[in-house]
Write an enzyme that holds these catalytic residues in place. Sequence first.
Site, PDB file in Angstrom:
ATOM      1  N   SER A  94       4.973   0.664   6.656  1.00 20.00           N
ATOM      2  CA  SER A  94       5.154   1.748   7.487  1.00 20.00           C
ATOM      3  C   SER A  94       3.937   2.407   7.484  1.00 20.00           C
ATOM      4  O   SER A  94       2.730   2.008   6.692  1.00 20.00           O
ATOM      5  CB  SER A  94       6.299   2.784   7.313  1.00 20.00           C
ATOM      6  OG  SER A  94       6.113   3.884   8.337  1.00 20.00           O
ATOM      7  N   THR A 112      -9.947  -0.352   2.477  1.00 19.91           N
ATOM      8  CA  THR A 112      -9.515  -1.691   2.826  1.00 19.91           C
ATOM      9  C   THR A 112     -10.700  -2.020   3.773  1.00 19.91           C
ATOM     10  O   THR A 112     -11.527  -1.177   4.428  1.00 19.91           O
ATOM     11  CB  THR A 112      -8.264  -1.717   3.395  1.00 19.91           C
ATOM     12  OG1 THR A 112      -8.187  -1.148   4.853  1.00 19.91           O
ATOM     13  CG2 THR A 112      -7.146  -1.522   2.639  1.00 19.91           C
TER      14      THR A 112
END
Length: 142
Positions: free
Chosen positions: A35, A82
């Site tokens: 999520s 990331t």
Amino acid sequence: MLSWLRPKPPSWGAINAAKQAARYIKHGGSITLTSRMLARKVVAATYVKTAINAALEAVTRVLAKELAPIRVNAVSPGLTDTQAHHGMSDEARNTMYQRAEAALPVKRIGQTADIALAYLLLLQNPYMTGVVIDVDGGALLN
């Protein structure tokens, strides 16, 4: 009514994948969804992402009951360093990271290893199901 005119339920990839995978997972096995903190943090102009993530977290709990004794949980990561942010200019990315670090109680942004630890916990702990783990450096506290 013609089949192509019949309303169809929305196709939610993660939910459909979980339900299909459950046929192949043995009792006590685990499904872990992902999520985002937008499910519970109010950010302007993110209503679609907020609704999708809130629904995913609710469905995590429903699937935990529906698929039991297969365990179903979710990880909700905060800002993490990331490849997703590497399309930004170095200056924009560094500014975003610095602002987040200043605002977060832990004073740093997440690393992929931080998030991986949450997945490992949910996969390894046989007594956890229907849980959403926030790995956000305390962002939801602000």
